[in-house]
Design a protein around this motif. Structure first.
Motif, mmCIF file in Angstrom:
data_model
loop_
_atom_site.group_PDB
_atom_site.id
_atom_site.type_symbol
_atom_site.label_atom_id
_atom_site.label_comp_id
_atom_site.label_asym_id
_atom_site.label_seq_id
_atom_site.Cartn_x
_atom_site.Cartn_y
_atom_site.Cartn_z
ATOM 1 N N ARG A 1 -10.938 2.713 -1.737
ATOM 2 C CA ARG A 1 -10.116 2.743 -0.527
ATOM 3 C C ARG A 1 -9.898 1.332 0.018
ATOM 4 O O ARG A 1 -10.800 0.507 -0.010
ATOM 5 N N GLY A 2 -8.694 1.100 0.479
ATOM 6 C CA GLY A 2 -8.364 -0.242 0.980
ATOM 7 C C GLY A 2 -8.082 -1.243 -0.143
ATOM 8 O O GLY A 2 -7.952 -2.443 0.096
ATOM 9 N N GLY A 3 -7.963 -0.729 -1.369
ATOM 10 C CA GLY A 3 -7.910 -1.599 -2.543
ATOM 11 C C GLY A 3 -6.665 -2.451 -2.707
ATOM 12 O O GLY A 3 -6.644 -3.348 -3.563
ATOM 13 N N SER A 4 -5.642 -2.222 -1.891
ATOM 14 C CA SER A 4 -4.466 -3.098 -1.994
ATOM 15 C C SER A 4 -4.799 -4.522 -1.578
ATOM 16 O O SER A 4 -4.187 -5.475 -2.059
ATOM 17 N N SER B 1 0.851 -1.191 0.000
ATOM 18 C CA SER B 1 0.000 0.000 0.000
ATOM 19 C C SER B 1 0.883 1.236 0.000
ATOM 20 O O SER B 1 2.101 1.145 0.167
ATOM 21 N N GLU C 1 1.270 4.397 -3.952
ATOM 22 C CA GLU C 1 1.756 3.013 -4.015
ATOM 23 C C GLU C 1 3.017 2.927 -4.867
ATOM 24 O O GLU C 1 3.875 2.071 -4.635
ATOM 25 N N THR D 1 -2.210 8.473 1.235
ATOM 26 C CA THR D 1 -3.416 8.594 0.389
ATOM 27 C C THR D 1 -4.327 9.696 0.932
ATOM 28 O O THR D 1 -4.812 10.539 0.168
ATOM 29 N N PHE E 1 -3.803 -1.422 -5.163
ATOM 30 C CA PHE E 1 -4.796 -0.338 -5.285
ATOM 31 C C PHE E 1 -4.913 0.258 -6.683
ATOM 32 O O PHE E 1 -5.723 1.129 -6.901
HETATM 33 N N1 ASP Z 1 -3.567 3.439 -0.206
HETATM 34 C C1 ASP Z 1 -4.943 3.053 -0.441
HETATM 35 C C2 ASP Z 1 -5.829 3.579 0.682
HETATM 36 O O1 ASP Z 1 -5.338 4.191 1.620
HETATM 37 C C3 ASP Z 1 -5.115 1.572 -0.645
HETATM 38 C C4 ASP Z 1 -4.770 0.706 0.536
HETATM 39 O O2 ASP Z 1 -4.120 1.153 1.477
HETATM 40 O O3 ASP Z 1 -5.180 -0.477 0.517
HETATM 41 O O4 ASP Z 1 -7.002 3.399 0.628
#
Ligand code: ASP
Ligand code: ADP
Ligand code: MG
Length: 405
Positions: free
Chosen positions: A150-153, A41, A74, A47, A136
């Motif tokens: 968001r959270g896509g990693s 990430s 990323e 982000t 991501f």
């Molecule tokens: N950097 C991105 C986020 O903060 C993806 C991730 O962290 O999974 O949402």
């Protein structure tokens, strides 16, 4: 020789020392003779800071430009992680999402992965490298940079594990695994040794941000068994997998609080066929996902009127309002009310299918704290209620205590 996909989240790559820690862990896994693909990430806070920065330039930046901006987070981490491995003598190559063959649709900021061609990754692995892939992000068939929400990693890691037919997928984060509730809010929360895909899906969809929702959907679809564990110790984590019969013995697996939703109410909506379809079609066309929906019994004479409430993710509120305002004259509702001070509290467990009285016990726990319940929705394995945002954490602790304390 096994092929392992390891994903390290933002905190786990939060500074140079943490990135070196990741390199040491990867080196230790590789020393066992396995091939390692690392998904990383952006460094923690990056982000969010990029989003803040963009808002200082313009109010509603075009989503295409947001993707070009956010993908840089990323891209920084892959290069630094590759360097950290090279510095300790491990051959490593970084790849952006596009270079790793991750092809998505064109829905900027929430793109869906269409396919992955892992040819380059396989070639680099076979040549003895650790391959570091940017989480991501992906690329449309036309070459536009996209991001996966968001959270896509998490999604990048699970989808890559499926495409590479990996033997093991490990999600390294800043907690030891999936807990019965967010351990930062509920001190008594316990780590779960295992959890079913469906329970993890419902928790993820209810605000437990430990796993991104879409990543769990893909894991279930492609039967990717994965482990959530800490990047800072060697404690066993939580295995996420297909449901087993013994899982039904536990009524409630976990509770979650989603602070990231807002409630929109259309007041005085004419109660006639086709109205709800028009409203939700307009939202769907804007790629706005709707969670809870409640329609009241209608009232009044002539064409009866009703109130229609639903929740959307907070960042989508302006877009949702704009889509609804366009319908106002046409559909003929009276007013729109937006409430951003809500929290959605959910109780999840496959055991609810075969046990009764769960809702009553939940409502009682909230009543004892004097907490009022807004909308209620249920599925076979979940009960969700809206509460006042300021009382959300208190409500979460009370309900956790009643079922899991
Ligand atoms: N950097 C991105 C986020 O903060 C993806 C991730 O962290 O999974 O949402
Ligand atoms: P990463 O940056 O590694 O992707 P996230 O911040 O996205 O990590 O997710 C980990 C966080 O999820 C934890 O720090 C924790 O506060 C939160 N969390 C929420 N619900 C849960 C839960 N049920 N179990 C574990 N962690 C949870
Ligand atoms: Mg995350």
């Amino acid at each position: 020789m096994a092929l392992i996909v390891q994903k390290y989240g933002g905190t786990s790559v939060g500074d140079a020392e943490r990135i070196k820690n990741v390199a040491r862990r990867v080196a230790a896994s590789r020393a066992k003779g396995d091939q390692i693909v690392v998904v990383v990430s952006a460094m923690s806070g990056v982000t969010d800071n990029l989003i803040k920065l963009s808002k200082q330039i313009m109010d509603q930046p075009p989503e295409r430009e947001m993707d070009v901006l956010l993908a840089t987070g990323e891209q920084t981490t892959i290069a630094l992680t590759a360097m950290a491995l090279l510095a300790i003598g491990i051959p490593a190559v970084s790849l952006t999402g596009a270079q790793a063959g991750i092809v998505t649709d064109g829905v900027h900021t929430k793109a869906k992965i269409k396919n992955i061609t892992p040819k380059e990754t396989h070639r680099l692995l076979d040549a003895g490298n650790v391959v570091i892939v940017a989480g991501f992000q992906g690329q449309t068939p036309g070459g536009q940079i996209t991001t996966l929400g968001r959270g896509g990693s998490d999604l990048t890691a699970i989808a890559l594990a499926a495409a590479l037919k990996a033997d093991l997928c490990q999600i390294y984060t800043d907690v030891d695994g999936v807990y019965t509730a967010d351990p930062r809010i509920v001190p008594g929360a316990r780590k779960l040794p295992e959890i079913s895909y469906d329970e993890m899906l419902e928790l993820a969809g209810s605000g437990a941000k430990v796993m991104q929702l879409r990543s769990v959907e893909i894991a279930k679809k492609f039967r990717v068994v994965f482990e959530v564990r800490s990047s800072l110790n060697d404690n066993p984590g939580t295995i996420v997998k297909e449901e087993t019969p013994s899982m039904e013995e536990i009524v409630v697996r976990g509770v979650a609080l989603d602070k990231n939703q807002s409630k929109i109410t259309l007041v005085g909506v004419p109660d006639r066929p086709g109205v709800a379809a028009r409203v939700f079609n307009a939202l769907a066309s804007g790629a706005i996902s709707v969670d809870m929906i409640v329609q009241n019994v209608s009232h009044g004479s002539g064409t009866p009127l009703t109130d229609l409430s639903f929740t959307v993710d907070k960042p989508d509120v302006q877009k949702a309002r704009a889509a609804i305002d366009v319908l106002k004259a046409d559909v003929g509702f009276q007013d729109v009310a937006v409430d951003e001070s809500i929290g959605k509290l959910s109780l999840v467990g496959v055991g609810m299918r075969s046990h009764s009285g769960v809702a009553a016990k939940m409502f009682e726990a909230l009543a004892k704290e004097g907490i009022n319940i807004g909308m209620i929705s249920t599925s076979e394995i979940k009960i969700s209620v809206l509460v006042e945002l300021s009382k959300g954490e208190q409500a979460l602790r009370a309900v956790h205590n009643a079922f899991l304390g």
